[in-house]
Design an enzyme around this catalytic site. Structure first.
Site, PDB file in Angstrom:
ATOM      1  N   CYS A   1      -3.355   1.203   6.706  1.00 44.09           N
ATOM      2  CA  CYS A   1      -3.496   0.598   8.035  1.00 44.09           C
ATOM      3  C   CYS A   1      -4.098   1.618   8.990  1.00 44.09           C
ATOM      4  CB  CYS A   1      -2.137   0.135   8.540  1.00 44.09           C
ATOM      5  SG  CYS A   1      -0.891   1.425   8.426  1.00 44.09           S
TER       6      CYS A   1
ATOM      7  N   ASN B   1       0.799  -1.234   0.000  1.00 43.00           N
ATOM      8  CA  ASN B   1       0.000   0.000   0.000  1.00 43.00           C
ATOM      9  C   ASN B   1       0.833   1.285   0.000  1.00 43.00           C
ATOM     10  OD1 ASN B   1       0.696  -0.615   2.667  1.00 43.00           O
ATOM     11  ND2 ASN B   1      -1.110   0.397   3.494  1.00 43.00           N
TER      12      ASN B   1
ATOM     13  N   GLU C   1       4.255  -4.413  12.261  1.00 40.91           N
ATOM     14  CA  GLU C   1       3.329  -3.293  11.997  1.00 40.91           C
ATOM     15  C   GLU C   1       2.140  -3.884  11.253  1.00 40.91           C
ATOM     16  OE1 GLU C   1       3.723  -0.487  13.289  1.00 40.91           O
ATOM     17  OE2 GLU C   1       5.859  -0.357  13.717  1.00 40.91           O
TER      18      GLU C   1
ATOM     19  N   GLU D   1       8.312   1.851  14.657  1.00 41.90           N
ATOM     20  CA  GLU D   1       9.215   2.279  13.597  1.00 41.90           C
ATOM     21  C   GLU D   1       9.360   3.789  13.690  1.00 41.90           C
ATOM     22  OE1 GLU D   1       7.364   0.282  10.018  1.00 41.90           O
ATOM     23  OE2 GLU D   1       9.336  -0.671  10.026  1.00 41.90           O
TER      24      GLU D   1
HETATM   25  P1  NAD Z   1      -0.033  -9.423   3.810  1.00 45.27           P
HETATM   26  O1  NAD Z   1       0.127  -9.788   5.245  1.00 45.27           O
HETATM   27  O2  NAD Z   1      -0.797 -10.317   2.936  1.00 45.27           O
HETATM   28  O3  NAD Z   1       1.408  -9.274   3.120  1.00 45.27           O
HETATM   29  C1  NAD Z   1       2.379  -8.354   3.593  1.00 45.27           C
HETATM   30  C2  NAD Z   1       3.748  -8.836   3.153  1.00 45.27           C
HETATM   31  O4  NAD Z   1       4.047 -10.041   3.857  1.00 45.27           O
HETATM   32  C3  NAD Z   1       3.863  -9.185   1.678  1.00 45.27           C
HETATM   33  O5  NAD Z   1       5.160  -8.858   1.238  1.00 45.27           O
HETATM   34  C4  NAD Z   1       3.634 -10.705   1.667  1.00 45.27           C
HETATM   35  O6  NAD Z   1       4.192 -11.335   0.551  1.00 45.27           O
HETATM   36  C5  NAD Z   1       4.332 -11.110   2.953  1.00 45.27           C
HETATM   37  N1  NAD Z   1       3.830 -12.323   3.600  1.00 45.27           N
HETATM   38  C6  NAD Z   1       2.590 -12.863   3.551  1.00 45.27           C
HETATM   39  N2  NAD Z   1       2.539 -13.970   4.324  1.00 45.27           N
HETATM   40  C7  NAD Z   1       3.766 -14.114   4.890  1.00 45.27           C
HETATM   41  C8  NAD Z   1       4.333 -15.075   5.793  1.00 45.27           C
HETATM   42  N3  NAD Z   1       3.633 -16.103   6.273  1.00 45.27           N
HETATM   43  N4  NAD Z   1       5.617 -14.917   6.169  1.00 45.27           N
HETATM   44  C9  NAD Z   1       6.347 -13.870   5.719  1.00 45.27           C
HETATM   45  N5  NAD Z   1       5.866 -12.949   4.838  1.00 45.27           N
HETATM   46  C10 NAD Z   1       4.585 -13.063   4.437  1.00 45.27           C
HETATM   47  O7  NAD Z   1      -0.606  -7.941   3.804  1.00 45.27           O
HETATM   48  P2  NAD Z   1      -1.003  -7.045   2.543  1.00 45.27           P
HETATM   49  O8  NAD Z   1      -2.320  -7.474   2.037  1.00 45.27           O
HETATM   50  O9  NAD Z   1       0.141  -6.985   1.593  1.00 45.27           O
HETATM   51  O10 NAD Z   1      -1.098  -5.600   3.233  1.00 45.27           O
HETATM   52  C11 NAD Z   1      -2.239  -5.158   3.867  1.00 45.27           C
HETATM   53  C12 NAD Z   1      -2.115  -5.284   5.369  1.00 45.27           C
HETATM   54  O11 NAD Z   1      -0.948  -4.605   5.831  1.00 45.27           O
HETATM   55  C13 NAD Z   1      -3.280  -4.627   6.089  1.00 45.27           C
HETATM   56  O12 NAD Z   1      -3.717  -5.467   7.124  1.00 45.27           O
HETATM   57  C14 NAD Z   1      -2.656  -3.353   6.651  1.00 45.27           C
HETATM   58  O13 NAD Z   1      -3.312  -2.833   7.774  1.00 45.27           O
HETATM   59  C15 NAD Z   1      -1.274  -3.791   6.943  1.00 45.27           C
HETATM   60  N6  NAD Z   1      -0.383  -2.624   7.018  1.00 45.27           N
HETATM   61  C16 NAD Z   1       0.049  -2.207   8.242  1.00 45.27           C
HETATM   62  C17 NAD Z   1       0.846  -1.070   8.345  1.00 45.27           C
HETATM   63  C18 NAD Z   1       1.324  -0.556   9.692  1.00 45.27           C
HETATM   64  O14 NAD Z   1       2.235   0.264   9.702  1.00 45.27           O
HETATM   65  N7  NAD Z   1       0.747  -0.976  10.802  1.00 45.27           N
HETATM   66  C19 NAD Z   1       1.210  -0.376   7.193  1.00 45.27           C
HETATM   67  C20 NAD Z   1       0.755  -0.841   5.965  1.00 45.27           C
HETATM   68  C21 NAD Z   1      -0.045  -1.970   5.882  1.00 45.27           C
END
Ligand code: NAD
Length: 500
Positions: A304, A173, A270, A480
């Site tokens: 997020c 995102n 995060e 962070e």
């Molecule tokens: P996601 O968890 O599907 O994927 C995030 C990343 O993790 C990707 O690079 C993915 O390939 C990797 N990944 C997925 N499963 C994994 C595993 N088992 N082990 C290691 N890596 C893995 O999330 P998304 O759909 O890409 O992003 C959206 C989510 O991210 C939302 O829930 C959002 O709230 C969260 N987010 C949080 C923050 C924050 O700062 N708190 C910021 C941005 C997004």
């Protein structure tokens, strides 16, 4: 998220740009075709749906090679002076700033971000590298601190040392921003890194990796592996990884934490959010509407920190809803190049289908759509979705309780501060909150009683590298940015000495 087809035939890839499976020690590494099949995923232009290229997927051998390379580079990188690291970080910031137009353009292409949003991301990334450069150039940041002890016969010292090899995992995102938030403090601390971007927006990180290389960061200090969750899982499980900094969904974060537990790897997580924006009776309603629109619909709600639960005092509810409806209906949704565009598409077809499905499920369970925005013909081909506002959903409705991660906001009324605080805190997440009020005393109360890592009072969602980012509860662990962001890539150590 649903899986994007992960295998493309060589014929499909003809003439298309293919990003390499990994960048190790500054060199692109292709995974090549295996049995005539190339393991790659399509990369889309979010505004047109067109495939702009293919992202190769790393395999276990490449992940292992990347981690071993980072491990081999650790001793000499850790031994560099903070000042030397600071100068390199400054150079990276300068190169990002000078490449601002190209970096913004790539973000607009893969994410469909409107120009202003794409540009803010580039500026944020540069500011983050500058901030950690300045921390490195300030000798106090890394100087050992002597401790006052109750026993005069010994001296005590506190000092920090880089944690080692850091695995950095990033979602789609805010790819450039999230990557900068991780790489800059990790390098400042003296860690070497293996970065795994999201498979959906990886071209942005390929550009950042090239800039880091151009800045003169030694080979092997920053490495990149590409692919989906499986590649992330291989990386987090690697025994030579000392620290994992993960940004993504709470569901994936739980898996990462379980994996990390095997070797006691350090983790920063995060994760998701379901944040509130509270409009008190004394609020400037026009300003509250501006904050509600940006809090819920910036980046098409794929934040997020989206303040998608909007709580409005009964006394101003009607006035707020009328003005909010006018503002939401006026949001121009479209591709980045369209004039006056305020909201872009969702990042991919699977994400749009997921968000639409949540809206359908929420409506079937009793939520009602109060009003929504509209799409014009420019939105015909991309992954666009009009903004949606739900009024007074039942307390157990999934649109009120669960993270949607799309342009969907819920509004509920309240009658007292106690009720607003209870409603805002009625979630297992705790990332951010916004309060709109003219009353300083009330603002103080909300600031202390809202369970959130960051509370904005009457401001938009301002983020500075000096302010730590991170949440309570299911929103994650650790912080962070800020000094804490640097410390999260360091081990805190002590020494006691009797030097006679
Ligand atoms: P996601 O968890 O599907 O994927 C995030 C990343 O993790 C990707 O690079 C993915 O390939 C990797 N990944 C997925 N499963 C994994 C595993 N088992 N082990 C290691 N890596 C893995 O999330 P998304 O759909 O890409 O992003 C959206 C989510 O991210 C939302 O829930 C959002 O709230 C969260 N987010 C949080 C923050 C924050 O700062 N708190 C910021 C941005 C997004």
């Amino acid at each position: 998220m649903a899986t994007i087809p992960s295998i493309a035939t060589p014929a499909e890839q003809q003439d298309a740009f293919v990003w390499p499976a990994a960048t190790i020690a500054g060199e692109p590494v292709t995974n090549g075709a295996q049995n005539g099949v190339h393991h790659a995923m399509p990369v889309f232009n979010a505004s047109t749906g067109a495939t702009i290229g293919w992202q190769e997927q790393a395999d276990a051998a490449l992940v292992d090679k990347a981690v071993r390379t980072a491990h081999a580079a650790l001793a000499s990188w850790r031994a560099t002076t903070p000042v030397a690291r600071g100068k390199l970080l400054k150079k990276i910031a300068e190169l990002i700033e000078s490449d601002r137009v190209r970096l913004s353009a790539m973000q607009m292409q893969v994410s469909g971000k409107p120009p202003a949003e794409a540009d803010i991301d580039v500026c944020d990334a540069a500011a983050t590298f500058n901030y950690y450069a300045d921390l490195c150039l300030n000798e106090k940041t890394f100087a050992p601190e002597s401790l006052a002890l109750p026993d005069d016969s010994v001296t005590g010292e506190r000092f920090y040392e880089s944690v080692g090899v850091a695995a950095l995992i990033v979602p789609w995102n805010f790819p450039m921003v999230t990557t900068a938030w991780k790489i800059a403090p990790a390098l400042a601390a003296g860690c070497t890194v293996v970065l795994k971007p999201s498979e959906i927006t990886s071209p942005v990180e390929h550009m950042i990796a090239a800039i880091i290389n151009e800045a003169g960061v030694p080979d092997g200090v920053v490495n990149l592996v590409n692919g989906g969750g499986e590649v992330g899982a291989l990386l987090t499980a690697h025994p030579l990884v000392d620290k994992i900094s993960f940004t993504g969904s709470t569901a994936s974060g739980k898996k990462v934490m379980q994996t990390a537990a095997q070797d006691m790897k350090r983790v920063t997580l995060e994760l998701g959010g379901k944040s509130a924006l509270i409009v008190r009776a004394d609020a400037d309603v026009e300003h509250a509407v501006t904050l509600a629109v940006s809090g819920a619909f910036t980046n098409a709600g794929q934040m997020c920190s989206a303040t998608a639960r909007i709580l409005v005092h009964d006394d101003v509810y009607r006035k707020f809803m009328a003005a909010f409806e006018t503002a939401v209906r006026a949001i121009v949704v479209g591709p980045p190049q369209a004039s006056n565009v305020a909201m872009g598409p969702l990042v991919c077809a699977a994400q749009r289908a997921r968000v639409q499905s949540l809206v359908d499920q929420g409506v079937a369970a009793g939520a009602s759509i109060a009003f929504s925005g509209s799409l014009d013909r420019a939105c015909a081909d991309g992954f666009f979705m009009a903004p949606v506002v739900i009024a007074e959903p039942p307390a157990d409705n999934l649109l009120w309780t669960d993270e949607v991660f799309g342009p969907v906001a819920c509004v509920k009324s309240f009658r007292s501060d106690d009720e607003a605080i209870a409603l805002a805190n009625d979630t297992r997440y705790g990332l951010v909150a916004t309060v709109v009020t003219a009353d300083r005393e009330a603002a103080r109360r909300y600031k202390t009683q809202l369970r959130a890592g960051l509370v904005w009072i009457n401001t938009p969602q301002l983020i500075f590298p000096q302010i730590c980012w991170g949440g309570l509860g299911l929103s994650g662990i650790g912080r962070e940015l800020g000094l804490a962001g640097l410390r999260s890539y360091q081990e805190l150590r002590h020494a006691l000495a009797d030097v006679g």
